[in-house]
Motif scaffolding. Structure first.
Motif, mmCIF file in Angstrom:
data_model
loop_
_atom_site.group_PDB
_atom_site.id
_atom_site.type_symbol
_atom_site.label_atom_id
_atom_site.label_comp_id
_atom_site.label_asym_id
_atom_site.label_seq_id
_atom_site.Cartn_x
_atom_site.Cartn_y
_atom_site.Cartn_z
ATOM 1 N N ILE A 209 43.732 -19.412 22.692
ATOM 2 C CA ILE A 209 43.135 -18.292 23.433
ATOM 3 C C ILE A 209 44.208 -17.480 24.155
ATOM 4 C CG2 ILE A 209 41.645 -17.678 25.377
ATOM 5 C CD1 ILE A 209 39.819 -20.028 24.542
ATOM 6 N N GLU A 210 45.182 -18.149 24.744
ATOM 7 C CA GLU A 210 46.234 -17.430 25.470
ATOM 8 C C GLU A 210 47.058 -16.558 24.542
ATOM 9 O OE1 GLU A 210 48.407 -20.234 27.855
ATOM 10 O OE2 GLU A 210 46.966 -20.027 29.516
ATOM 11 N N LYS A 211 47.103 -16.914 23.255
ATOM 12 C CA LYS A 211 47.861 -16.100 22.294
ATOM 13 C C LYS A 211 47.160 -14.785 21.959
ATOM 14 C CE LYS A 211 50.365 -19.816 19.947
ATOM 15 N NZ LYS A 211 50.536 -20.583 18.664
ATOM 16 N N VAL A 212 45.830 -14.747 22.121
ATOM 17 C CA VAL A 212 45.084 -13.543 21.731
ATOM 18 C C VAL A 212 44.635 -12.701 22.917
ATOM 19 C CG1 VAL A 212 44.316 -14.629 19.605
ATOM 20 C CG2 VAL A 212 42.837 -14.722 21.629
ATOM 21 N N LEU A 213 44.755 -13.238 24.135
ATOM 22 C CA LEU A 213 44.321 -12.461 25.301
ATOM 23 C C LEU A 213 45.308 -11.341 25.608
ATOM 24 C CD1 LEU A 213 42.946 -15.136 27.789
ATOM 25 C CD2 LEU A 213 41.675 -13.524 26.372
#
Length: 213
Positions: A209-213
């Motif tokens: 998730i942190e990669k796409v936020l």
């Protein structure tokens, strides 16, 4: 039938099953036959590898301690296979047997209660047949619970909090591998919902998730 679940078990080496039991910290009584004809029953305490050999420490119910080479095991007997159904089926059985079920309506009500915590609308994009399976519904609950825990850790700092506020909808679909993507305000979660969920799912969600936020 009561034993139909056994038909989903996969052939595995005794060594692989013992390793799985130890790594999962399952304290289940097993029976072993060694190549020298010795028969023992007990609980795996420890496994260690030394060069080309793997040694096992076991205890019996009489509190005797046994040590032997793992490769000397010729037959492994699992006395309570239901408790190991997930690993013995290699994930074909997605959850431990005997859990309290949850109906589709109960799942939908529970999901509505989680939406304020996630600050987003949750959409399950599954075929009706998929949700008819009791284990699948329990898996859905675990996926959302892991998402909640991941969200709590992501928003611990100001940057994560601002990034998460962009998400308005979380769409969960059935995919062959764990996938996370973001389209506008929609966070798309793809997970193999019909089989055993990945270990450390919360941490995997945080990473992806942190990669796409």
């Amino acid at each position: 039938m009561e034993t139909d679940y056994i038909n989903q078990f996969k052939a595995q080496s005794p060594a692989a099953i013992i390793h799985s039991m130890f790594s999962d910290k399952k304290q289940l009584k097993v029976a072993l036959s060694l190549k020298n004809g010795l028969y023992i029953e007990g609980f795996v305490v420890d496994i260690t590898k030394e060069e080309y050999q793997t040694f096992v420490c076991m205890r019996t119910e009489e509190q005797e301690v046994l040590f032997f080479d793992l490769q000397e095991v010729s037959v492994l007997r699992i006395k309570h296979p239901k408790k190991m159904a997930v690993s013995l089926s290699k994930g074909s059985i997605s959850r431990p047997l005997g859990e309290d079920p949850i109906s589709t309506l109960q799942l939908k009500r529970w999901i509505l209660e989680q939406e304020p915590l996630l600050e987003a609308t949750i959409k399950l994009s599954f075929e009706k047949l998929v949700l008819q399976e009791a284990n699948t519904r329990l898996n859905c609950k675990d996926v959302i619970t892991s998402l909640l825990k991941a969200k709590q850790r992501i928003v611990e700092d100001e940057m994560g909090l601002v990034a998460w506020k962009e998400i308005k909808t979380i769409a969960i679909t059935n995919t062959e591998t764990l996938q996370v993507s973001k389209e506008g305000s929609v966070l798309k979660i793809g997970v193999v919902i019909t089989k055993v969920l990945p270990k450390e799912l919360e941490n995997l969600f945080i990473e992806k998730i942190e990669k796409v936020l």
